[in-house]
Design a protein around this motif. Structure first.
Motif, mmCIF file in Angstrom:
data_model
loop_
_atom_site.group_PDB
_atom_site.id
_atom_site.type_symbol
_atom_site.label_atom_id
_atom_site.label_comp_id
_atom_site.label_asym_id
_atom_site.label_seq_id
_atom_site.Cartn_x
_atom_site.Cartn_y
_atom_site.Cartn_z
ATOM 1 N N PRO A 36 27.157 -4.280 -11.795
ATOM 2 C CA PRO A 36 27.075 -3.324 -12.911
ATOM 3 C C PRO A 36 28.231 -3.471 -13.894
ATOM 4 N N ALA A 37 27.968 -3.095 -15.133
ATOM 5 C CA ALA A 37 29.004 -3.111 -16.156
ATOM 6 C C ALA A 37 30.178 -2.219 -15.737
ATOM 7 N N GLY A 38 31.385 -2.674 -16.033
ATOM 8 C CA GLY A 38 32.582 -1.933 -15.670
ATOM 9 C C GLY A 38 33.268 -2.441 -14.422
ATOM 10 N N ILE A 39 32.583 -3.293 -13.638
ATOM 11 C CA ILE A 39 33.167 -3.849 -12.419
ATOM 12 C C ILE A 39 34.042 -5.058 -12.774
ATOM 13 N N ASP A 40 35.176 -5.183 -12.084
ATOM 14 C CA ASP A 40 36.042 -6.356 -12.198
ATOM 15 C C ASP A 40 36.172 -7.011 -10.828
ATOM 16 N N LEU A 41 36.322 -8.349 -10.821
ATOM 17 C CA LEU A 41 36.572 -9.095 -9.600
ATOM 18 C C LEU A 41 37.842 -9.917 -9.765
ATOM 19 N N GLY A 42 38.735 -9.799 -8.794
ATOM 20 C CA GLY A 42 39.885 -10.683 -8.689
ATOM 21 C C GLY A 42 39.649 -11.610 -7.512
ATOM 22 N N ILE A 43 39.677 -12.926 -7.744
ATOM 23 C CA ILE A 43 39.273 -13.891 -6.714
ATOM 24 C C ILE A 43 40.360 -14.953 -6.550
ATOM 25 N N ILE A 44 40.664 -15.275 -5.299
ATOM 26 C CA ILE A 44 41.575 -16.365 -4.965
ATOM 27 C C ILE A 44 40.829 -17.366 -4.095
ATOM 28 N N TYR A 45 40.884 -18.646 -4.473
ATOM 29 C CA TYR A 45 40.265 -19.724 -3.709
ATOM 30 C C TYR A 45 41.342 -20.667 -3.185
ATOM 31 N N TYR A 46 41.076 -21.259 -2.020
ATOM 32 C CA TYR A 46 41.900 -22.359 -1.516
ATOM 33 C C TYR A 46 40.973 -23.417 -0.952
ATOM 34 N N GLN A 47 41.237 -24.677 -1.305
ATOM 35 C CA GLN A 47 40.406 -25.791 -0.841
ATOM 36 C C GLN A 47 41.291 -26.917 -0.317
ATOM 37 N N LEU A 77 42.773 -19.198 -9.275
ATOM 38 C CA LEU A 77 42.824 -17.778 -9.571
ATOM 39 C C LEU A 77 41.718 -17.495 -10.575
ATOM 40 N N ARG A 78 40.886 -16.499 -10.289
ATOM 41 C CA ARG A 78 39.729 -16.217 -11.142
ATOM 42 C C ARG A 78 39.603 -14.714 -11.377
ATOM 43 N N TRP A 79 39.403 -14.366 -12.644
ATOM 44 C CA TRP A 79 39.179 -12.962 -12.992
ATOM 45 C C TRP A 79 37.831 -12.854 -13.702
ATOM 46 N N VAL A 80 36.995 -11.919 -13.243
ATOM 47 C CA VAL A 80 35.660 -11.722 -13.809
ATOM 48 C C VAL A 80 35.499 -10.249 -14.176
ATOM 49 N N PHE A 280 34.049 -40.541 -0.374
ATOM 50 C CA PHE A 280 33.237 -39.875 0.630
ATOM 51 C C PHE A 280 34.096 -38.770 1.242
ATOM 52 N N GLU A 281 33.593 -37.563 1.173
ATOM 53 C CA GLU A 281 34.339 -36.406 1.660
ATOM 54 C C GLU A 281 34.101 -36.240 3.157
ATOM 55 N N ASP A 282 35.134 -36.540 3.945
ATOM 56 C CA ASP A 282 34.999 -36.439 5.400
ATOM 57 C C ASP A 282 34.958 -34.985 5.854
ATOM 58 N N ASN A 283 35.867 -34.194 5.330
ATOM 59 C CA ASN A 283 35.939 -32.789 5.720
ATOM 60 C C ASN A 283 36.391 -31.955 4.532
ATOM 61 N N ARG A 284 35.722 -30.839 4.331
ATOM 62 C CA ARG A 284 36.110 -29.882 3.302
ATOM 63 C C ARG A 284 36.257 -28.512 3.969
ATOM 64 N N PHE A 285 37.410 -27.884 3.757
ATOM 65 C CA PHE A 285 37.652 -26.535 4.251
ATOM 66 C C PHE A 285 37.986 -25.658 3.044
ATOM 67 N N ASN A 286 37.220 -24.618 2.830
ATOM 68 C CA ASN A 286 37.432 -23.701 1.710
ATOM 69 C C ASN A 286 37.643 -22.280 2.222
ATOM 70 N N PHE A 287 38.468 -21.544 1.495
ATOM 71 C CA PHE A 287 38.684 -20.127 1.774
ATOM 72 C C PHE A 287 38.618 -19.372 0.451
ATOM 73 N N ARG A 288 38.011 -18.182 0.472
ATOM 74 C CA ARG A 288 37.944 -17.353 -0.727
ATOM 75 C C ARG A 288 38.181 -15.894 -0.357
ATOM 76 N N PHE A 289 38.976 -15.205 -1.198
ATOM 77 C CA PHE A 289 39.195 -13.777 -1.053
ATOM 78 C C PHE A 289 38.792 -13.097 -2.344
ATOM 79 N N VAL A 290 37.956 -12.060 -2.244
ATOM 80 C CA VAL A 290 37.471 -11.326 -3.410
ATOM 81 C C VAL A 290 37.886 -9.869 -3.286
ATOM 82 N N LYS A 291 38.466 -9.350 -4.382
ATOM 83 C CA LYS A 291 38.789 -7.917 -4.469
ATOM 84 C C LYS A 291 37.981 -7.313 -5.613
ATOM 85 N N VAL A 292 37.236 -6.261 -5.310
ATOM 86 C CA VAL A 292 36.415 -5.573 -6.307
ATOM 87 C C VAL A 292 37.203 -4.408 -6.889
ATOM 88 N N PHE A 293 37.233 -4.317 -8.213
ATOM 89 C CA PHE A 293 37.952 -3.230 -8.898
ATOM 90 C C PHE A 293 36.970 -2.355 -9.664
#
Length: 293
Positions: A36-47, A77-80, A280-293
Motif C-alpha cells: 500500500p501507498a505510504g509503506i517504506d522498505l529498508g533492505i540490506i543484502y549480502y552475497q 543498501l536499498r530503500w523503497v 560458472f558459479e559453483d556456490n552462491r550464498f545470499n542473505f537479505r534483511f527487510v525492515k518495513v516502515f
C-alpha cells in the motif's frame, strides 16, 4: 591474459555488484507484489560467491586464460517507498552496491573494493488486484557511473564507468491457496565505457527471463525455487567483437521468514546450470534483511 578472456571476464564481473552472474537486477519472490501507498522498505543484502571455472563458447578455458579463482563479497543498501500516483501504485527506490571483488590468476591477484554505481528508478503497477493477488508491473532503473572505478584494473572493479538502463516487466499470480508463480522479463541497454584498460568497450543489449515458484507456510514463512536465464550482451573492444554473448542459466532456492510483523529474513543458495560465456558459479550464498516502515 588473452583479449577475449579479458572481455568475457568483464561481462561476468561488471554484472556482479547487483545481480550476481548475469541478470542486471536479480529479483526475489515478492518483489513484484505491491504494498500500500505510504509503506517504506529498508533492505540490506549480502552475497558471497566463488568461481574457479571460466567458459568461452561453451568450453572451459580457465587454464588457457590463467584463471585460478574469482571471489565476490557484495552488499547492497536499498530503500523503497510506495506511493499512489493517479490510482496506480509506484515505488521510487535507490540501490547502493558496495563490497569487494578478487580475481586470482597465475600472474597474481587483483582486487577492488568500495562503493559501486548507485541505481535509481522504480516500478509502476498497471494491474493490481488485491482480491485475486494478481499484479503486473513495469520497472525502469538507471545505473549512474559515479562508483569506485580504476581503468587499469579493467573488469575487476566495483563501478562500471558507464550508464545503464535496466527495464523489467513482471506478472504475479497465485496457482493455489499456497503456491504462487512470478514471471519476469528483463531488457538492459548499455552505455560505453571509454576507458577500459585504455580501450573503448561497448556492449549489445542484454535480455533474460526470471521465474519464482513459491509455497507459503502460513503468513510468515515462504519457500521459493527460482530460475534465471540470460541472453545477449556481446561486447566489443575498440570495435572488435569479442564473441562473448550470454546464454547462461542458474537456479536458486530461498527461504523467507518474518521474525516479527515488520522484519523479514531471507536465506538463499544457488549455482549455475549451464554457462556459454563467463564464470560458472559453483556456490552462491545470499542473505537479505527487510525492515518495513
Amino acid at each position: 591474459m588473452p583479449t577475449f578472456a579479458l572481455s568475457a571476464i568483464a561481462s561476468s564481473l561488471l554484472m556482479m555488484p547487483v545481480a550476481g552472474q548475469a541478470a542486471q537486477i536479480a529479483t526475489d519472490s515478492g518483489d513484484y507484489s505491491p504494498l500500500p501507498a505510504g509503506i517504506d522498505l529498508g533492505i540490506i543484502y549480502y552475497q558471497h560467491t566463488r568461481h574457479d571455472e571460466f567458459y568461452a563458447s561453451g568450453d572451459e578455458i580457465s587454464d588457457l586464460a590463467g584463471i585460478e579463482e574469482l571471489k565476490t563479497d557484495i552488499g547492497l543498501l536499498r530503500w523503497v517507498h510506495y506511493i499512489d500516483v493517479g490510482g496506480y501504485i509506484v515505488d521510487p527506490q535507490i540501490i547502493i552496491p558496495f563490497g569487494k571483488v578478487t580475481l586470482d590468476t597465475v600472474a597474481g591477484s587483483t582486487s577492488s573494493s568500495g562503493v559501486g554505481d548507485p541505481i535509481v528508478g522504480g516500478t509502476v503497477w498497471l494491474y493490481n488486484n488485491q482480491e485475486s493477488k494478481r499484479a503486473f508491473g513495469l520497472t525502469a532503473l538507471a545505473s549512474i557511473p559515479i562508483g569506485q572505478y580504476d581503468a587499469d584494473k579493467g573488469p575487476v572493479n566495483i563501478g562500471e564507468n558507464r550508464w545503464k538502463l535496466i527495464t523489467q516487466a513482471a506478472y504475479v499470480t497465485p496457482l493455489t491457496e499456497t503456491f504462487s508463480l512470478e514471471l519476469i522479463g528483463e531488457y538492459t541497454f548499455f552505455g560505453d565505457n571509454d576507458d577500459f584498460v585504455g580501450m573503448d568497450r561497448e556492449q549489445d543489449d542484454q535480455y533474460g527471463v526470471q521465474a519464482h515458484l513459491s509455497k507459503s507456510f502460513g503468513q510468515s514463512t515462504k519457500a521459493v525455487l527460482s530460475y534465471y536465464h540470460d541472453f545477449g550482451g556481446e561486447s566489443s573492444l575498440d570495435g572488435i567483437d569479442q564473441d562473448d554473448e550470454l546464454d547462461n542459466n542458474r537456479w536458486q532456492a530461498s527461504l523467507q521468514h518474518f521474525i516479527t510483523p515488520d522484519m523479514q529474513l531471507q536465506f538463499q543458495y544457488g549455482r549455475s546450470i549451464d554457462v556459454e560465456n563467463g564464470f560458472f558459479e559453483d556456490n552462491r550464498f545470499n542473505f537479505r534483511f527487510v525492515k518495513v516502515f
